[in-house]
Write a protein that holds these residues in place. Sequence first.
Motif, PDB file in Angstrom:
ATOM      1  N   ARG A 124      -0.951   1.518  -7.753  1.00 17.57           N
ATOM      2  CA  ARG A 124      -0.879   0.532  -6.668  1.00 17.57           C
ATOM      3  C   ARG A 124       0.147  -0.538  -7.022  1.00 17.57           C
ATOM      4  O   ARG A 124       0.399  -0.814  -8.191  1.00 17.57           O
ATOM      5  CB  ARG A 124      -2.248  -0.117  -6.460  1.00 17.57           C
ATOM      6  N   GLU A 125       0.709  -1.129  -5.974  1.00 17.31           N
ATOM      7  CA  GLU A 125       1.678  -2.213  -6.144  1.00 17.31           C
ATOM      8  C   GLU A 125       2.748  -1.835  -7.153  1.00 17.31           C
ATOM      9  O   GLU A 125       2.955  -2.514  -8.153  1.00 17.31           O
ATOM     10  CB  GLU A 125       0.957  -3.497  -6.562  1.00 17.31           C
ATOM     11  N   THR A 182       6.769   6.080  -0.592  1.00 15.02           N
ATOM     12  CA  THR A 182       6.123   5.140   0.323  1.00 15.02           C
ATOM     13  C   THR A 182       4.765   4.694  -0.226  1.00 15.02           C
ATOM     14  O   THR A 182       4.047   5.490  -0.817  1.00 15.02           O
ATOM     15  CB  THR A 182       5.855   5.848   1.671  1.00 15.02           C
ATOM     16  N   ASP A 211      -0.142   0.640   3.541  1.00 11.73           N
ATOM     17  CA  ASP A 211      -0.414  -0.759   3.875  1.00 11.73           C
ATOM     18  C   ASP A 211      -1.932  -0.978   3.908  1.00 11.73           C
ATOM     19  O   ASP A 211      -2.536  -1.118   4.961  1.00 11.73           O
ATOM     20  CB  ASP A 211       0.212  -1.082   5.240  1.00 11.73           C
ATOM     21  N   ASP A 212      -2.567  -0.962   2.717  1.00 11.98           N
ATOM     22  CA  ASP A 212      -4.027  -1.101   2.633  1.00 11.98           C
ATOM     23  C   ASP A 212      -4.440  -2.400   1.955  1.00 11.98           C
ATOM     24  O   ASP A 212      -5.561  -2.534   1.483  1.00 11.98           O
ATOM     25  CB  ASP A 212      -4.629   0.095   1.871  1.00 11.98           C
ATOM     26  N   ALA A 250      -1.176  -2.064  -1.450  1.00  6.35           N
ATOM     27  CA  ALA A 250       0.058  -1.278  -1.562  1.00  6.35           C
ATOM     28  C   ALA A 250      -0.165  -0.038  -2.424  1.00  6.35           C
ATOM     29  O   ALA A 250       0.542   0.210  -3.407  1.00  6.35           O
ATOM     30  CB  ALA A 250       1.185  -2.139  -2.125  1.00  6.35           C
TER      31      ALA A 250
END
Length: 258
Positions: free
Chosen positions: A41-42, A87, A90-91, A94
């Motif tokens: 994530r991120e 990609t 958008d949660d 990221a």
Amino acid sequence: MAETVTHEPPLLPQNVTRIEADEVFTFACHPGVSCFTECCRELELALTPYDCLRLKQATGLTSSELLDRYVIQEQDSGETFPRFYLTMVDDGRASCVFVGPQGCTIYPNRPAACRTYPMGRAASRLSDGGIDIFHVLIREAHCLGFAEQQEHTATSYDQDQGLEHYNRFNDALTAILQHEQVRQGRQFSPEEIELFTLSLYDLDRFRDKLLAGELSTPGPRKDHHSEHDPKEHTDLPPDDEALLFWGMNWLQSRLFKG
Ligand code: SF4
Ligand code: SF4
């Protein structure tokens, strides 16, 4: 999480330390660590051409569909070639588009940067055509795997993670990314950048265009990485991996004429 391919070893941030190939470090990553999937994530997950080939296999998509659906292409002014990123969703966190509750949903085909982490690997092309490799360890606060006691070296970790096959493709790519003309600041036209994207990241469309006679084949250079040296469209390599090596030679001959 990132695999860097650079000419000179970069200046390293404080939490990044260079390690020798046989230097021992302790680390383990498994569903039992409380940070499991935190590193998915991120992140900016850069994709190599071979990563995209494997993502194509994982998803069953064509290369064009994969680029449309899952890949962001960017090229800032002054950058020689575009960069490609996976990609994120958008949660609010990221998250990687492929992370699920049980971990990576495309684990057998995960990108090289995911396999390499928490190491980083840099490949620098030498003037005699050889490759200089160095590894770093990236100690990020969220990653608790360093508290585990399993011993590795950079070499054994590469092997455990199945990186050797990925590295063959990524190291071959340095012949383009680190070509002497690129090091001297050569910039490419939009048409040449299109050929870069087409031959390295959009293999299905590349093959179609070659078969349709829409692209010339100016005698690709023979390369020890490839068993194929086709001079005619009908001799195109039958599978994606061979086509990717072939495409690297083809692109090199198109970009660096003379
Ligand atoms: S591809 Fe898999 S391992 Fe890599 S960031 Fe996404 S979920 Fe994590
Ligand atoms: S943060 Fe580190 S230990 Fe946690 S899942 Fe990612 S690589 Fe494994």
